[in-house]
Design an enzyme around this catalytic site. Structure first.
Site, PDB file in Angstrom:
ATOM      1  N   VAL A 169       0.929  -1.101   0.021  1.00  0.00           N
ATOM      2  CA  VAL A 169       0.151   0.180   0.076  1.00  0.00           C
ATOM      3  C   VAL A 169       1.006   1.123   0.118  1.00  0.00           C
ATOM      4  O   VAL A 169       1.483   1.485   1.084  1.00  0.00           O
ATOM      5  CB  VAL A 169      -1.204  -0.068   1.307  1.00  0.00           C
ATOM      6  CG1 VAL A 169      -1.931   1.135   1.082  1.00  0.00           C
ATOM      7  CG2 VAL A 169      -1.971  -1.289   1.359  1.00  0.00           C
ATOM      8  N   CYS A 170       0.673   2.062  -1.047  1.00  0.00           N
ATOM      9  CA  CYS A 170       1.528   3.369  -1.057  1.00  0.00           C
ATOM     10  C   CYS A 170       2.859   2.962  -1.142  1.00  0.00           C
ATOM     11  O   CYS A 170       3.381   2.456  -1.690  1.00  0.00           O
ATOM     12  CB  CYS A 170       0.876   4.102   0.053  1.00  0.00           C
ATOM     13  SG  CYS A 170       1.318   5.960   0.022  1.00  0.00           S
ATOM     14  N   VAL A 171       3.560   3.634  -0.176  1.00  0.00           N
ATOM     15  CA  VAL A 171       5.255   3.552  -0.012  1.00  0.00           C
ATOM     16  C   VAL A 171       5.500   2.393   0.383  1.00  0.00           C
ATOM     17  O   VAL A 171       6.827   2.015   0.553  1.00  0.00           O
ATOM     18  CB  VAL A 171       5.682   4.732   0.537  1.00  0.00           C
ATOM     19  CG1 VAL A 171       5.571   6.029  -0.045  1.00  0.00           C
ATOM     20  CG2 VAL A 171       5.366   4.971   2.075  1.00  0.00           C
TER      21      VAL A 171
END
Length: 359
Positions: free
Chosen positions: A142-144
């Site tokens: 998720v995301c970074v």
């Protein structure tokens, strides 16, 4: 930033038993989702996906479902970037003995002295992710969190995405990863990577669609009051979010282009405004905006057209005219290049209040 002393006591549904919304599922049949926890983790990366998974029981008669647990190095509370503390359900060591359906890896960032965003990776967490991934049916970031997957070697030779603000870092730190900063999520076999925080909902819906079908995922999206369930190829960018120029000249050029998108704006026009040659204009855009003048103008026009398609009933002919494309064919070609879709399909999927994607 001061840390909150609040403690999130509602766990992901670990060994303490099921929540009331999931009582129809049994431990033997539920798909086990393990979410990785560590100090400084982004709170919404952790809490967003379970909200999607928790709605599956309402929208399917399937006898199986999800069981979400939170895993960390120790049983002690983990403090998130928002200052909220979360209780893990089990340790990484305990999780390694379980049959994991999906390993979900969130991320964390920090700001340097110049307020630039950098993704963080804890070597111990990276090692555990590598270990846990071996026994998991699929892995998703998720995301970074993609930076953690990359550090664990799980993205080598694969195409992956992450939040736009750390995409350059991901590419620089991991040259074996084919970084594509545009899509909101990418699937490469059993490995998924997602972009920004809100895109974690789209990624989670895609996982639901894979497990329970598209209709169930669309129904869950409706329960979340999402107007749509975005496809992975949908861009996470809009022109205003792209990195701005570090010079006044670059920002003046952006402003000038934005004010004249409906005109027959040629490169000669932009160069004349900046009092430079077209060759020098190209160098300015390359060094300050990381693109070419023509590509920037087209992306800006597409952004305006997207807004028109989402918010108005204007015809394609009208949109092509006011956005500076001139013809519908030019508009369609630009949408295919930038968004891998057509204006008509985009309007069907993303028109606010249209009911598209409602099942």
């Amino acid at each position: 930033m001061s840390r909150s002393s609040s403690l999130l006591t509602a766990r992901g549904g670990g060994d303490t038993g099921w929540s009331s919304s999931a009582t129809s599922f049994t431990r033997e049949t539920a798909r086990l989702i393990v979410i990785v926890l560590f100090e400084g983790v982004d709170l919404l990366d952790v809490t967003g996906p379970p909200e999607v998974f928790s709605l599956v029981p309402r929208e399917t008669d399937d006898s199986t479902g999800y069981r979400v647990v939170l895993a960390a190095r120790t049983p002690e509370p983990v403090t998130t970037s928002a200052g909220v503390r979360i209780l893990p359900d089990l340790t990484f060591s305990e999780a390694s003995t379980r049959s994991i359906d999906t390993l979900l890896v969130p991320g964390a960032v920090e700001l340097d002295a110049e307020r630039r965003v950098h993704a963080l990776t804890d070597p111990v967490v990276v090692d555990w992710v590598r270990t846990l991934a071996v026994g998991a049916r699929r892995v998703a970031s998720v995301c970074v969190g993609a930076h953690i997957l990359a550090a664990a070697g799980l993205l080598d030779g694969k195409r992956a995405t992450t939040h736009w603000s750390t995409a350059a870092q991901l590419a620089a730190d991991h040259p074996l990863v084919e970084v594509d900063a545009d899509p909101i999520f990418i699937r490469e076999g059993a490995v998924w990577t997602g972009a920004g925080i809100s895109a974690c909902l789209d990624l989670s819906l895609a996982l639901v669609a894979e497990d329970f079908g598209e209709r169930t995922a669309l129904r869950v999206a409706r329960q979340l009051v999402m107007y749509l369930k975005r496809p992975g190829g949908q861009s996470q960018f809009s022109v205003p979010l792209e990195p701005v120029s570090g010079t006044r000249r670059g920002e003046d050029l952006r402003l000038f282009i934005g004010q004249h998108l409906g005109d027959r704006l040629s490169l000669a026009d932009v160069a004349a405004y900046a009092h430079v040659s077209e060759r020098q204009l190209a160098r300015i855009f390359k060094s300050e905006l990381g693109t070419t003048p023509a590509a920037y103008i087209e992306s800006a026009r597409v952004e305006v057209a997207r807004n028109q398609l989402e918010a108005t009933d204007a015809t394609l002919e009208r949109i092509a005219s006011v956005c500076g494309f001139g013809t519908v064919d030019t508009l369609i070609r630009a949408f295919r290049r930038r968004l891998d879709t057509t204006p008509t399909e985009y309007r069907f999927r993303f028109r606010a209040g249209s009911g598209a994607g409602s099942g």
